[in-house]
Design a protein around this motif. Structure first.
Motif, mmCIF file in Angstrom:
data_model
loop_
_atom_site.group_PDB
_atom_site.id
_atom_site.type_symbol
_atom_site.label_atom_id
_atom_site.label_comp_id
_atom_site.label_asym_id
_atom_site.label_seq_id
_atom_site.Cartn_x
_atom_site.Cartn_y
_atom_site.Cartn_z
ATOM 1 N N VAL A 292 1.270 -0.976 0.052
ATOM 2 C CA VAL A 292 -0.282 0.061 -0.257
ATOM 3 C C VAL A 292 1.464 1.228 -0.093
ATOM 4 N N GLU A 293 1.369 1.524 0.719
ATOM 5 C CA GLU A 293 2.903 2.517 0.946
ATOM 6 C C GLU A 293 3.358 2.515 -0.834
ATOM 7 N N ALA A 294 3.658 1.604 -1.829
ATOM 8 C CA ALA A 294 4.294 1.686 -3.296
ATOM 9 C C ALA A 294 3.115 2.624 -3.718
ATOM 10 N N ILE A 295 2.281 1.849 -3.389
ATOM 11 C CA ILE A 295 1.036 2.199 -4.226
ATOM 12 C C ILE A 295 0.757 4.058 -4.468
ATOM 13 N N ALA A 296 0.738 3.476 -3.623
ATOM 14 C CA ALA A 296 0.454 5.255 -2.525
ATOM 15 C C ALA A 296 0.870 6.139 -3.187
ATOM 16 N N ALA A 297 2.717 5.781 -2.742
ATOM 17 C CA ALA A 297 3.689 6.864 -3.027
ATOM 18 C C ALA A 297 3.333 6.708 -5.100
ATOM 19 N N THR A 298 3.557 6.103 -5.704
ATOM 20 C CA THR A 298 3.307 6.045 -7.111
ATOM 21 C C THR A 298 1.916 7.647 -6.880
ATOM 22 N N LYS B 141 -4.574 12.632 -3.233
ATOM 23 C CA LYS B 141 -6.261 12.080 -2.626
ATOM 24 C C LYS B 141 -6.035 10.977 -2.770
ATOM 25 N N LEU B 142 -6.441 10.599 -4.026
ATOM 26 C CA LEU B 142 -6.428 9.343 -3.866
ATOM 27 C C LEU B 142 -5.153 8.155 -3.268
ATOM 28 N N ALA B 143 -3.707 8.943 -3.095
ATOM 29 C CA ALA B 143 -3.302 8.122 -2.408
ATOM 30 C C ALA B 143 -3.562 8.171 -0.633
ATOM 31 N N ARG B 144 -4.362 9.356 -0.538
ATOM 32 C CA ARG B 144 -4.738 9.574 1.039
ATOM 33 C C ARG B 144 -5.833 8.032 1.419
ATOM 34 N N GLN B 145 -6.367 7.990 0.499
ATOM 35 C CA GLN B 145 -7.662 7.126 0.981
ATOM 36 C C GLN B 145 -6.750 5.669 0.953
ATOM 37 N N TYR B 146 -6.100 5.533 0.133
ATOM 38 C CA TYR B 146 -5.186 3.698 0.460
ATOM 39 C C TYR B 146 -4.698 3.852 1.357
ATOM 40 N N LEU B 147 -4.343 4.603 2.142
ATOM 41 C CA LEU B 147 -3.815 4.175 3.270
ATOM 42 C C LEU B 147 -4.177 4.670 4.401
ATOM 43 N N ASP B 148 -5.429 5.670 4.005
ATOM 44 C CA ASP B 148 -6.286 5.847 5.448
ATOM 45 C C ASP B 148 -7.242 4.028 5.508
ATOM 46 N N LYS B 149 -7.146 3.779 4.697
ATOM 47 C CA LYS B 149 -7.669 1.522 5.263
ATOM 48 C C LYS B 149 -6.249 1.222 6.173
ATOM 49 N N PHE B 150 -5.256 1.944 6.533
ATOM 50 C CA PHE B 150 -4.774 1.244 7.513
ATOM 51 C C PHE B 150 -4.473 1.977 8.726
ATOM 52 N N SER B 151 -4.833 1.804 10.103
ATOM 53 C CA SER B 151 -4.046 2.306 11.627
ATOM 54 C C SER B 151 -3.212 3.302 10.956
ATOM 55 N N TRP B 152 -1.847 2.845 10.781
ATOM 56 C CA TRP B 152 -0.555 3.683 10.304
ATOM 57 C C TRP B 152 -0.666 4.335 9.670
ATOM 58 N N GLY B 153 -1.255 4.440 8.509
ATOM 59 C CA GLY B 153 -1.088 5.162 7.036
ATOM 60 C C GLY B 153 -0.841 6.147 6.942
ATOM 61 N N HIS B 154 -1.268 7.361 7.839
ATOM 62 C CA HIS B 154 -1.012 8.551 7.453
ATOM 63 C C HIS B 154 0.356 8.995 7.781
ATOM 64 N N SER B 155 1.369 7.484 9.030
ATOM 65 C CA SER B 155 2.792 8.542 9.254
ATOM 66 C C SER B 155 3.564 8.165 8.087
ATOM 67 N N PHE B 156 2.639 7.176 6.579
ATOM 68 C CA PHE B 156 3.473 7.416 5.865
ATOM 69 C C PHE B 156 3.823 8.595 4.961
ATOM 70 N N ILE B 157 2.071 9.409 4.670
ATOM 71 C CA ILE B 157 2.848 10.826 4.321
ATOM 72 C C ILE B 157 3.325 11.762 5.003
ATOM 73 N N GLU B 158 2.664 11.722 6.721
ATOM 74 C CA GLU B 158 4.066 12.195 7.299
ATOM 75 C C GLU B 158 5.603 12.262 8.169
#
Length: 226
Positions: A143-149, A157-174
């Motif tokens: 999911v991090e690889a897909i979101a980064a792409t 926005k779509l990248a954040r939506q994919y990451l939001d499906k995981f409790s830690w996902g927001h940390s990747f953007i941060e």
């Protein structure tokens, strides 16, 4: 810190690096729906309960490809010769993006080269936020690889939506906010690599300065002898 060459070679995907959160996250009415395919090859090497790719599949956010099935769009693979860049937006928007779902521990035995993608790409230097590889350069989950792409090619926005499906996902953007923004404003693969090089060199300098600034206290034995 890895070198530029190492960071490029290591920029494949470890899908086992996620959490065990349930699949209760559902798509809300204001979520963006991609009009291009997002897919993965699942080599069944990871714990299904910890696999970000499997969770995306359960949520119907990713399509699972057969091992020998071809994919016409952008493919994240260590056999790629160019980095993902904003210049790849047309490929993503018209043909989609796919990722290889395999374990870092078994990457050498995974027949990635047999996929022979037309648009194989590497990910530039990014830091993982997934629970298993948190803080490690380039060891991203699916999911991090897909979101980064998606982020780099303008689908933020779509990248954040994919990451939001995981409790830690927001940390990747941060963790990667500054460098992701830099990559997303580049023109092509070469400029992405140039910015990556500058970023890594700056990080190395900052680490050296931090070491120099750290006080060198005498050992207890030396203190006793004074």
């Amino acid at each position: 810190m890895t070198s530029v060459e190492e960071s490029l070679e290591n920029a494949t995907i470890n899908s086992s690096s996620t959490d065990n959160s349930d699949d209760s996250s559902s798509e809300s009415s204001d979520e963006e729906v991609p009009d291009f395919p997002i897919a993965m090859w699942d080599f069944n090497q990871c714990d299904p309960k910890k696999c970000s790719g499997r969770k995306l599949s359960r949520l119907k956010l990713i399509k699972t490809l057969k091992v020998k099935q071809k994919f016409p769009g952008l493919v994240l693979t260590p056999t790629g010769t160019k980095c993902v860049s904003p210049n790849d937006r047309d490929i993503v928007s018209s043909k989609g993006v796919a990722v290889v779902d395999c374990s870092w521990a078994r990457i050498d035995e995974t027949p990635i080269a047999a996929l022979k993608p037309q648009h194989g790409r590497l990910l530039p230097f990014l830091v993982a936020a997934n629970p298993i590889n948190y803080g490690r350069p380039c060891q991203l989950s699916c999911v991090e690889a897909i979101a980064a792409t998606l982020y780099i090619t303008g689908y933020k926005k779509l990248a954040r939506q994919y990451l939001d499906k995981f409790s830690w996902g927001h940390s990747f953007i941060e963790l990667n906010k500054n460098i992701l923004e830099v990559y997303s404003n580049c023109s092509d693969s070469q400029s992405v690599i140039a910015e990556q090089t500058k970023y890594i060199e700056n990080e190395q300098k900052q680490q050296e300065l931090a070491k120099q600034a750290k006080p060198d206290f005498p050992s207890s034995r030396e203190s006793e002898s004074d």
